[in-house]
Design an enzyme around this catalytic site. Structure first.
Site, mmCIF file in Angstrom:
data_model
loop_
_atom_site.group_PDB
_atom_site.id
_atom_site.type_symbol
_atom_site.label_atom_id
_atom_site.label_comp_id
_atom_site.label_asym_id
_atom_site.label_seq_id
_atom_site.Cartn_x
_atom_site.Cartn_y
_atom_site.Cartn_z
ATOM 1 N N LYS A 53 0.842 -1.204 0.000
ATOM 2 C CA LYS A 53 0.000 0.000 0.000
ATOM 3 C C LYS A 53 0.876 1.252 0.000
ATOM 4 O O LYS A 53 0.620 2.208 -0.727
ATOM 5 C CB LYS A 53 -0.938 -0.012 1.225
ATOM 6 N N GLN A 97 -5.050 -1.811 9.524
ATOM 7 C CA GLN A 97 -4.860 -3.132 8.921
ATOM 8 C C GLN A 97 -5.425 -4.220 9.835
ATOM 9 O O GLN A 97 -5.160 -4.239 11.034
ATOM 10 C CB GLN A 97 -3.360 -3.355 8.654
ATOM 11 N N ASP A 120 -11.537 2.038 3.681
ATOM 12 C CA ASP A 120 -11.849 0.602 3.625
ATOM 13 C C ASP A 120 -13.353 0.378 3.410
ATOM 14 O O ASP A 120 -13.766 -0.697 2.977
ATOM 15 C CB ASP A 120 -11.497 -0.044 4.973
HETATM 16 N N1 GUN Z 1 -6.666 -7.215 5.928
HETATM 17 C C1 GUN Z 1 -6.867 -7.967 4.822
HETATM 18 N N2 GUN Z 1 -7.524 -7.254 3.883
HETATM 19 C C2 GUN Z 1 -7.743 -6.028 4.419
HETATM 20 C C3 GUN Z 1 -8.370 -4.845 3.929
HETATM 21 O O1 GUN Z 1 -8.885 -4.770 2.805
HETATM 22 N N3 GUN Z 1 -8.377 -3.795 4.793
HETATM 23 C C4 GUN Z 1 -7.832 -3.848 6.022
HETATM 24 N N4 GUN Z 1 -7.910 -2.762 6.789
HETATM 25 N N5 GUN Z 1 -7.256 -4.927 6.506
HETATM 26 C C5 GUN Z 1 -7.200 -6.011 5.703
#
Ligand code: GUN
Length: 287
Positions: A53, A97, A120
Site C-alpha cells: 500500500k 490493517q 476501507d
Molecule cells: N486485511 C486484509 N484485507 C484487508 C483490507 O482490505 N483492509 C484492512 N484494513 N485490513 C485487511
C-alpha cells in the site's frame, strides 16, 4: 478455453488514473492526498500488504504515513491514534490493517474511524450507505472486482451471479454491488445444501472463501465468467485461489488467475478511494 483477465495490468492502469487525479488534487489544493495506515503487531502477511500500500501511494503521488505499533498496544492507545488522525487535516484516508491482535475489539476500532476518512468502507454508516446505493466510496476488493468485470466488457444486467462466501469484508458487499448491477443474485456459504448445483447456474461465478480448489471444473457452466478472490498458501509455499484454475479455464469464457488477478486490484482501488475521499473532503470544506 477461457481468456485470462489480467489484474496486474488492469491495476497498473487504475493506479495511473489515480496518479493523474492525485496530481489534479495537488494542483488545486496545494498538497497531496494523504493516507494513514496503522498496523499493530508483526503479522507477516499484514506487513507485506501494508508495504504494498505504501509503495503504491508513493507511485501515485499520495502522501502515505505508516504507523507501526507493537503487538501489545492496548485498545485505548489505538483508539487515541485513530482519533488524532481523524482530526489531522492532511490525512484524507485512514486504514487500520486487519487482523488486530487479540484483546482489541475490531468493531470498536472500525467505528472510531471518521466515516469520511474510512477508505476501507468498513464503518457501519458507510456499509449502510452501500446497502441503500447512496455512497461515494465502495470497499476496495469488491469494487476492484466490479471494475475488472466492467473493463473486460462483461454484461451483468439480467445475468445470474453466484457469490460463494458471505464475509463482511468481501462476500456481502460484493453481493450488494452485483445486485446494483441488476444481476440475479445467489449467495452461497458453508451451509448451502448443494453448492455444485448452485454454481452450475452461474453466468458470473465469484468465490471469496479461502479454500483451495473448492470450485472444481464440473461446477463451472460452459461460457461462465469466473472470478477467484481466494488467496491460499499451499504447503509447498505457492499461492492458489479457491478455483481449480486449470479445470475451470477449460469451461469458462473469462477467468482471473491467482496470483495476478483480483489481488492487485484491491490496492489500486484503495488509491482511487483515497483520492476520492480527499476531493470529497475539500469540496465539502469549500461549500
Ligand atoms: N486485511 C486484509 N484485507 C484487508 C483490507 O482490505 N483492509 C484492512 N484494513 N485490513 C485487511
Amino acid at each position: 478455453m477461457a481468456k485470462i483477465i489480467n489484474g496486474k495490468e488492469m491495476a497498473a492502469q487504475i493506479r495511473a488514473e489515480a496518479a493523474l487525479e492525485a496530481a489534479q488534487f495537488a494542483r488545486r489544493y496545494g498538497r497531496a492526498p494523504g493516507l494513514a495506515v496503522i498496523i499493530v503487531g508483526s503479522d507477516p502477511a499484514s506487513q507485506i500488504y501494508v508495504r504494498n500500500k505504501h509503495k503504491a501511494c508513493a507511485a501515485c503521488g499520495i502522501s502515505s504515513q505508516v504507523i507501526e505499533l507493537p503487538g501489545d498496544t492496548g485498545e485505548k492507545e489505538l483508539l487515541a491514534r485513530v482519533a488524532a488522525l481523524n482530526e489531522d487535516a492532511q490525512t484524507d484516508g485512514i486504514l487500520v490493517q486487519l487482523p488486530l491482535p487479540e484483546g482489541i475489539d475490531k468493531r470498536k476500532v472500525i467505528s472510531a474511524v471518521a466515516p469520511a476518512k474510512d477508505v476501507d468502507v468498513f464503518h457501519s454508516l458507510n456499509v449502510g450507505m452501500l446497502t441503500s446505493g447512496d455512497y461515494t466510496l465502495a470497499p476496495c476488493t469488491p469494487s476492484g472486482v466490479l471494475e475488472m468485470l466492467r473493463r473486460t466488457g462483461i454484461v451483468m444486467e439480467g445475468r445470474k451471479c453466484v457469490m460463494v462466501g458471505r464475509s463482511n469484508l468481501v462476500g456481502k458487499p460484493l453481493a450488494l454491488l452485483m445486485l446494483e448491477q441488476n444481476c440475479t443474485l445467489t449467495v452461497c456459504h458453508s451451509k448451502t445444501v448443494d453448492l455444485k448445483k448452485e454454481c452450475r447456474q452461474a453466468d458470473i461465478l465469484i468465490s471469496a472463501v479461502g479454500k483451495p480448489r473448492l470450485i472444481t471444473g464440473d461446477m463451472v457452466k460452459k461460457g461462465a465468467v469466473v472470478i477467484d478472490i481466494g488467496i491460499n498458501r499451499l504447503e509447498d509455499g505457492s499461492l492458489c485461489g479457491d478455483v481449480d484454475f486449470e479445470a475451470a479455464k477449460k469451461k469458462a469464457s473469462y477467468i482471473t488467475p491467482v496470483p495476478g488477478g483480483v489481488g492487485p486490484m484491491t490496492v489500486a482501488m484503495l488509491m482511487k478511494n483515497t483520492v476520492r475521499a480527499a476531493f470529497a473532503a475539500m469540496e465539502k470544506k469549500e461549500k
